[in-house]
Design a protein around this motif. Structure first.
Motif, mmCIF file in Angstrom:
data_model
loop_
_atom_site.group_PDB
_atom_site.id
_atom_site.type_symbol
_atom_site.label_atom_id
_atom_site.label_comp_id
_atom_site.label_asym_id
_atom_site.label_seq_id
_atom_site.Cartn_x
_atom_site.Cartn_y
_atom_site.Cartn_z
ATOM 1 N N ARG A 70 0.815 -1.217 0.000
ATOM 2 C CA ARG A 70 0.000 0.000 0.000
ATOM 3 C C ARG A 70 0.845 1.261 0.000
ATOM 4 N NH1 ARG A 70 -5.179 -0.187 2.067
ATOM 5 N NH2 ARG A 70 -4.693 1.448 3.554
ATOM 6 N N ASN A 78 1.673 2.732 -3.683
ATOM 7 C CA ASN A 78 0.854 3.777 -4.319
ATOM 8 C C ASN A 78 0.390 4.830 -3.301
ATOM 9 O OD1 ASN A 78 -1.221 2.493 -2.985
ATOM 10 N ND2 ASN A 78 -2.548 2.306 -4.779
ATOM 11 N N LEU A 91 -1.069 4.712 -0.465
ATOM 12 C CA LEU A 91 -2.232 4.605 0.408
ATOM 13 C C LEU A 91 -1.751 4.643 1.854
ATOM 14 C CD1 LEU A 91 -4.641 1.994 -1.242
ATOM 15 C CD2 LEU A 91 -4.876 4.468 -1.114
ATOM 16 N N ILE A 128 0.524 12.750 -7.043
ATOM 17 C CA ILE A 128 0.258 11.346 -6.724
ATOM 18 C C ILE A 128 -0.867 10.783 -7.582
ATOM 19 C CG2 ILE A 128 -1.257 11.946 -4.777
ATOM 20 C CD1 ILE A 128 1.020 8.842 -5.074
ATOM 21 N N ASN A 129 -1.826 11.643 -7.956
ATOM 22 C CA ASN A 129 -2.965 11.142 -8.741
ATOM 23 C C ASN A 129 -2.535 10.650 -10.121
ATOM 24 O OD1 ASN A 129 -4.811 11.808 -6.633
ATOM 25 N ND2 ASN A 129 -4.639 13.940 -7.267
ATOM 26 N N ARG A 170 -0.615 7.342 -9.576
ATOM 27 C CA ARG A 170 -1.520 6.220 -9.276
ATOM 28 C C ARG A 170 -2.187 5.664 -10.527
ATOM 29 N NH1 ARG A 170 -3.998 8.913 -3.935
ATOM 30 N NH2 ARG A 170 -2.718 7.867 -2.373
ATOM 31 N N GLN A 171 -2.310 6.500 -11.564
ATOM 32 C CA GLN A 171 -2.913 5.998 -12.797
ATOM 33 C C GLN A 171 -2.063 4.896 -13.421
ATOM 34 O OE1 GLN A 171 -4.049 9.173 -15.459
ATOM 35 N NE2 GLN A 171 -4.897 10.387 -13.809
ATOM 36 N N MET A 216 -4.612 -1.165 -8.671
ATOM 37 C CA MET A 216 -4.632 -1.781 -7.337
ATOM 38 C C MET A 216 -5.880 -2.647 -7.182
ATOM 39 S SD MET A 216 -3.120 -1.246 -4.083
ATOM 40 C CE MET A 216 -3.497 -1.844 -2.452
ATOM 41 N N PHE A 231 -7.984 -4.941 -4.307
ATOM 42 C CA PHE A 231 -8.089 -5.083 -2.863
ATOM 43 C C PHE A 231 -8.685 -6.432 -2.454
ATOM 44 C CE2 PHE A 231 -8.359 -0.652 -3.986
ATOM 45 C CZ PHE A 231 -7.571 -0.014 -3.046
ATOM 46 N N MET A 242 -15.610 4.894 -15.712
ATOM 47 C CA MET A 242 -15.597 6.133 -14.943
ATOM 48 C C MET A 242 -14.240 6.834 -14.940
ATOM 49 S SD MET A 242 -17.067 5.927 -11.157
ATOM 50 C CE MET A 242 -17.072 7.372 -10.150
ATOM 51 N N ALA A 243 -13.221 6.123 -14.508
ATOM 52 C CA ALA A 243 -11.906 6.744 -14.380
ATOM 53 C C ALA A 243 -11.301 7.135 -15.738
ATOM 54 C CB ALA A 243 -10.966 5.841 -13.589
ATOM 55 N N ARG A 247 -13.152 10.295 -16.955
ATOM 56 C CA ARG A 247 -12.898 11.484 -16.142
ATOM 57 C C ARG A 247 -11.435 11.906 -16.198
ATOM 58 N NH1 ARG A 247 -16.590 14.840 -13.579
ATOM 59 N NH2 ARG A 247 -14.769 15.506 -12.401
ATOM 60 N N LEU A 248 -10.547 10.931 -16.098
ATOM 61 C CA LEU A 248 -9.144 11.261 -15.863
ATOM 62 C C LEU A 248 -8.298 11.303 -17.129
ATOM 63 C CD1 LEU A 248 -8.655 9.125 -12.652
ATOM 64 C CD2 LEU A 248 -8.996 11.589 -12.791
ATOM 65 N N ARG A 265 -11.353 -3.222 -13.716
ATOM 66 C CA ARG A 265 -11.424 -1.782 -13.450
ATOM 67 C C ARG A 265 -10.020 -1.182 -13.355
ATOM 68 N NH1 ARG A 265 -14.009 0.371 -7.932
ATOM 69 N NH2 ARG A 265 -12.267 -0.815 -7.085
ATOM 70 N N MET A 312 -7.437 1.590 -16.710
ATOM 71 C CA MET A 312 -6.583 2.777 -16.759
ATOM 72 C C MET A 312 -5.264 2.484 -17.471
ATOM 73 S SD MET A 312 -8.071 5.433 -15.619
ATOM 74 C CE MET A 312 -6.820 6.648 -15.180
#
Lengths: 245, 261
Positions: free
Chosen positions: A50, A53, A55, A77-78, A81-82, A86, A88, A105-106, A109-110, A154, A158
């Protein structure tokens, strides 16, 4: 292969109060390498993963991912992180979004990706993890194994350079572990750089290039699997392997 | 598989929301509702003077009461959102500002706040009566709403934040795209409850020059000297409105509970 490692973990310390969750951890991971981290609970393996990235914040040392210091506040950091997918233990899909929306979504948006393009990519990824037909349902309608496969998709949406897995099969019923591991094996075959915290020794033996054993926040052993299992010379490691094998 | 947390936020200052599983006709809600409708009908039919006249005099006030309530609840929601976010902020200054606001507002009676904002703003800043009443109600209820938002946001599993941050969303995107849309499910029932509480408290604005239900009643009574009759009718009208609203909130809660996609 003398290429620069894609992840460089150097002299990392992390404290929770007085407790050293990580102490003096150094580890280099090359592009395309599959590293499995094992160890008893509380050994710091998840904390280490963790902190790759961010966290988790670290107290000392550095973690460089693809040339950028993850824990340097100057770096965004954003964006970093792309590059780091990750996965979980508890899946953490977004329950208010459909499976497809979880994936699109990501990127929309990103990365400013067109909706249609993101959808096409998402559908391909869902095919890859074997649940194309569930694209328009909500995550609560899926089994644990299916949810985890969506979670992997998911993260892949990215298009990350590295995938981090934090005990991806620990929350699953036994009959669902196989389907998730199969997806991970396929990913490994495609050359993805993977760091996996797991208790699945079969997976470690079959897929990994290197197994890292941690205890009390330290890396105690690190070796390719054949060597790791045959020459387990450290007493703590032996004891651990005896317990789980 | 982790079970989704379903947190229910208890707010006690609204109307008592009927338990939707209680379908019998002999429960408090039905007794009150039929009683209120019955008494109003009886009085209006048997004694049209003054009761029918009172009832005909009030509707303008009902419109104003709803105007004040609806505008104030929106104001309170906006203030509440930011207060809630402030209360969970890791920024110490923002956190302190939000907490202090909640503490101060909770410590001053609503009526005093109304007077204060009404005279301070209305007289100094030349804000119209109605607007200053709405601002005062929003500021007061915003503090309570802030607690509702805070609890709603905190009811969402940390894993959601971690997952959103891991794909690269920043803090704001995580909050507005992932956390709040989910927290809304927990937040909505207490918001309905606060709406009812606010509607009742809005009767306080009748003291200012806002012509709500109570104000209209006072005007009628002052002219006719029929205080008892007027306030009887006013009480019944308020009761009827809150009963209908509490039933609506109960239906909404039920639908939210059943809504497991």
């Amino acid at each position: 292969m003398t290429a620069k490692p894609i992840i460089e973990i150097k002299d990392v310390y992390k404290f929770f109060g007085d407790l050293a969750a990580l102490s003096d951890v150094s580890l280099d991971i090359k592009q395309g390498e599959k590293v499995v981290i094992i160890g008893p609970s509380g050994s710091g393996k998840s904390t280490l993963l963790r902190s790759i990235n961010r966290l988790e914040e670290i107290n000392k040392g550095s973690i460089i991912v693809d040339g950028l210091d993850v824990h340097d506040k100057e770096n965004d950091i954003n964006t970093i992180r792309q590059e780091l997918g990750m996965v979980f233990q508890s899946f953490n899909l977004f329950p208010h979004k459909t499976v497809l929306e979880n994936l699109t979504m990501a990127p929309v948006r990103l990365k400013g990706m067109e909706k249609e393009e993101a959808k096409a990519i998402a559908v391909d990824l869902l095919k890859k993890v074997g649940i194309r037909e569930k694209a328009n349902v909500y995550p609560s309608k899926l089994s644990g194994g299916q949810q985890q496969r969506v979670a992997i998709a998911r993260a892949l949406a990215m298009n990350p350079k590295i995938m981090l897995f934090d005990e991806p099969t620990s929350a699953l019923d036994p009959e669902m572990i196989g389907e998730v591991l199969d997806v991970m094996k396929n990913l490994a075959r495609e050359g993805m750089t993977m760091v996996v915290v797991t208790h699945e020794m079969g997976f470690a033996r079959e897929v990994s290039d290197r197994i890292v054993f941690m205890e009390d926040g330290r890396i105690i052993a690190s070796a390719p699997p054949e060597e790791f299992f045959t020459k387990a010379d450290h007493p703590r490691l032996k004891q651990f392997l005896d317990q789980i094998l | 598989m982790k079970k989704e947390k379903q947190v229910k936020i208890e707010v006690t200052d609204g109307a008592s929301i009927p338990d939707s599983s209680d379908k019998g006709i002999l429960n408090a809600w039905w007794v009150s509702f039929i009683g209120a409708v019955g008494i109003i009908s009886y009085l209006v039919i048997t004694k049209p003077d003054p009761y029918r006249d009172i009832l005909l005099f009030i509707p303008d006030g009902i419109v104003v009461t709803f105007e004040v309530t609806i505008c104030s609840i929106f104001g309170a929601l906006i203030i509440g959102l930011f207060t809630g976010l402030g209360r969970i902020s890791s920024n110490k200054v923002i956190n302190l500002i939000a907490s202090t606001y909640v503490e101060v507002v909770r410590g001053i009676p609503l009526l005093v706040q109304l007077f204060y904002i009404y005279y301070a703003m209305g007289r100094v800043l030349q804000v119209p009566d109605m607007l200053s009443a709405i601002i005062a109600m929003s500021v007061c209820y915003g503090a309570y709403m802030g607690e509702v938002f805070r609890a709603g946001i905190e009811s969402i599993d940390d894993g959601q934040t971690e997952a959103a941050r891991s794909v690269g969303f920043n803090k704001q995107e995580t909050m507005f795209l992932v956390i709040l849309p989910q927290a809304w499910r927990t937040i909505l029932p207490p918001v309905g409850n606060e709406f009812i509480a606010l509607l009742k408290d809005s009767s306080l604005v009748s003291i200012l020059a806002v012509a709500d239900i109570l104000r209209r009643g006072r005007e009628f009574a002052a002219e006719s000297f029929q205080y008892f009759e007027t306030y009887t009718m006013i009480a019944l009208v308020y009761l009827l409105i809150t009963l209908i609203l509490s039933r609506a909130v109960s239906h909404m809660e039920e639908r939210l509970n059943h809504y497991d996609r």
